[in-house]
Design an enzyme around this catalytic site. Sequence first.
Site, mmCIF file in Angstrom:
data_model
loop_
_atom_site.group_PDB
_atom_site.id
_atom_site.type_symbol
_atom_site.label_atom_id
_atom_site.label_comp_id
_atom_site.label_asym_id
_atom_site.label_seq_id
_atom_site.Cartn_x
_atom_site.Cartn_y
_atom_site.Cartn_z
ATOM 1 N N GLY A 26 0.844 -1.188 0.000
ATOM 2 C CA GLY A 26 0.000 0.000 0.000
ATOM 3 C C GLY A 26 0.877 1.234 0.000
ATOM 4 N N PHE A 29 1.397 5.588 5.019
ATOM 5 C CA PHE A 29 0.314 5.853 5.989
ATOM 6 C C PHE A 29 -0.879 4.913 5.854
ATOM 7 C CE2 PHE A 29 2.221 10.050 4.907
ATOM 8 C CZ PHE A 29 2.891 10.257 6.085
ATOM 9 N N SER A 30 -0.755 3.849 5.073
ATOM 10 C CA SER A 30 -1.901 2.959 4.892
ATOM 11 C C SER A 30 -2.002 1.921 6.013
ATOM 12 C CB SER A 30 -1.827 2.271 3.524
ATOM 13 O OG SER A 30 -0.657 1.489 3.417
ATOM 14 N N LYS A 32 0.560 -0.354 6.870
ATOM 15 C CA LYS A 32 1.288 -1.600 6.575
ATOM 16 C C LYS A 32 2.067 -2.075 7.797
ATOM 17 C CE LYS A 32 3.636 0.270 3.248
ATOM 18 N NZ LYS A 32 3.066 1.641 3.381
ATOM 19 N N GLU A 99 9.466 -2.662 5.422
ATOM 20 C CA GLU A 99 10.079 -1.788 4.399
ATOM 21 C C GLU A 99 10.790 -2.625 3.339
ATOM 22 O OE1 GLU A 99 9.332 1.286 4.436
ATOM 23 O OE2 GLU A 99 9.096 1.948 6.509
ATOM 24 N N GLN A 101 10.549 -2.884 0.315
ATOM 25 C CA GLN A 101 10.881 -2.249 -0.974
ATOM 26 C C GLN A 101 12.331 -1.762 -1.027
ATOM 27 O OE1 GLN A 101 8.941 -0.777 1.330
ATOM 28 N NE2 GLN A 101 9.717 1.298 1.642
ATOM 29 N N CYS A 155 -7.151 9.783 1.485
ATOM 30 C CA CYS A 155 -6.634 10.924 0.729
ATOM 31 C C CYS A 155 -6.814 12.196 1.550
ATOM 32 C CB CYS A 155 -7.348 11.053 -0.609
ATOM 33 S SG CYS A 155 -6.819 12.503 -1.537
ATOM 34 N N CYS A 190 -6.415 12.875 -7.099
ATOM 35 C CA CYS A 190 -5.622 13.959 -6.512
ATOM 36 C C CYS A 190 -4.138 13.778 -6.797
ATOM 37 C CB CYS A 190 -5.880 14.042 -5.014
ATOM 38 S SG CYS A 190 -7.603 14.467 -4.630
HETATM 39 P P1 ADP Z 1 2.644 2.551 6.747
HETATM 40 O O1 ADP Z 1 3.541 1.475 7.312
HETATM 41 O O2 ADP Z 1 1.703 2.044 5.700
HETATM 42 O O3 ADP Z 1 3.395 3.786 6.284
HETATM 43 P P2 ADP Z 1 1.884 2.954 9.489
HETATM 44 O O4 ADP Z 1 1.389 1.632 9.965
HETATM 45 O O5 ADP Z 1 3.290 3.348 9.871
HETATM 46 O O6 ADP Z 1 1.678 3.053 7.906
HETATM 47 O O7 ADP Z 1 0.932 4.133 10.015
HETATM 48 C C1 ADP Z 1 -0.460 4.118 9.835
HETATM 49 C C2 ADP Z 1 -1.018 5.268 10.640
HETATM 50 O O8 ADP Z 1 -0.703 6.512 10.003
HETATM 51 C C3 ADP Z 1 -2.523 5.331 10.740
HETATM 52 O O9 ADP Z 1 -3.034 4.478 11.727
HETATM 53 C C4 ADP Z 1 -2.756 6.784 11.131
HETATM 54 O O10 ADP Z 1 -2.598 6.961 12.514
HETATM 55 C C5 ADP Z 1 -1.603 7.516 10.463
HETATM 56 N N1 ADP Z 1 -1.967 8.326 9.295
HETATM 57 C C6 ADP Z 1 -1.374 9.486 8.941
HETATM 58 N N2 ADP Z 1 -1.883 9.987 7.806
HETATM 59 C C7 ADP Z 1 -2.857 9.159 7.389
HETATM 60 C C8 ADP Z 1 -3.759 9.136 6.252
HETATM 61 N N3 ADP Z 1 -3.755 10.097 5.325
HETATM 62 N N4 ADP Z 1 -4.618 8.105 6.152
HETATM 63 C C9 ADP Z 1 -4.635 7.135 7.096
HETATM 64 N N5 ADP Z 1 -3.820 7.103 8.186
HETATM 65 C C10 ADP Z 1 -2.923 8.087 8.340
HETATM 66 ZN ZN ZN Z 2 -8.299 12.572 -3.366
#
Ligand code: ADP
Ligand code: ZN
Length: 193
Positions: A26, A29-30, A32, A99, A101, A155, A190
Amino acid sequence: MYNEPHFPLKNVDGVSLPGWFELIVGPMFSGKTEELIRRLKRAKIAGQETLIFKPKMDDRYHESHVVSHDENFLVSKAIEKPEEIIGMVKEETVIGIDEVQFFSREVLEAIRELTKGGRRVLAAGLDKDYLGDPFPPVPDLMAEADYLTKLHAICVRCGAPASFSYRKSPVKEKLLLGEKDDYEARCRNCFFE
Ligand code: ADP
Ligand code: ZN
């Protein structure tokens, strides 16, 4: 909906079964890392031995922890190359890689070796870079995965499900390790706007 596969890996005749490979992808911030931590914590609670790796270059927060953006964390080993993985795994049956990737395609060999030995391997990483292009070796890992989870952020511009990581800063270097200040999650409209 993702369901955790059964474990341990023996059939009714006591014959050992192969392990499997779960991949979580993903945009930034998704969730993962959160999801990776959640699955590994459950395995730990169930008494399974876990070991987590991450690339050494990712030292955003802590050299030896996997930390999500909401500051949940697990202890991990920071390594330079995926070739180091096999030599470091001993009795552990559940292996995490965050991480992913940032590793070379050789990580696939490590994953195959571990799963062949009956282990459960979980990896998490970006499927696309900040240009929206596939982020090697993750597309290859997506093909290899027995279980694939594709997560979305929200988004920040319109609230739609976001599957792109938009870079706000002008730096053109692909491996720039960003935080909230450098990137934002965007939906495809976007992102390509
Ligand atoms: P990833 O590993 O995918 O980068 P993380 O598990 O480190 O994601 O962090 C996910 C957290 O980021 C969410 O639970 C939320 O608190 C935060 N977050 C920040 N910006 C966003 C966003 N635009 N959409 C969803 N969550 C977000
Ligand atoms: Zn959008």
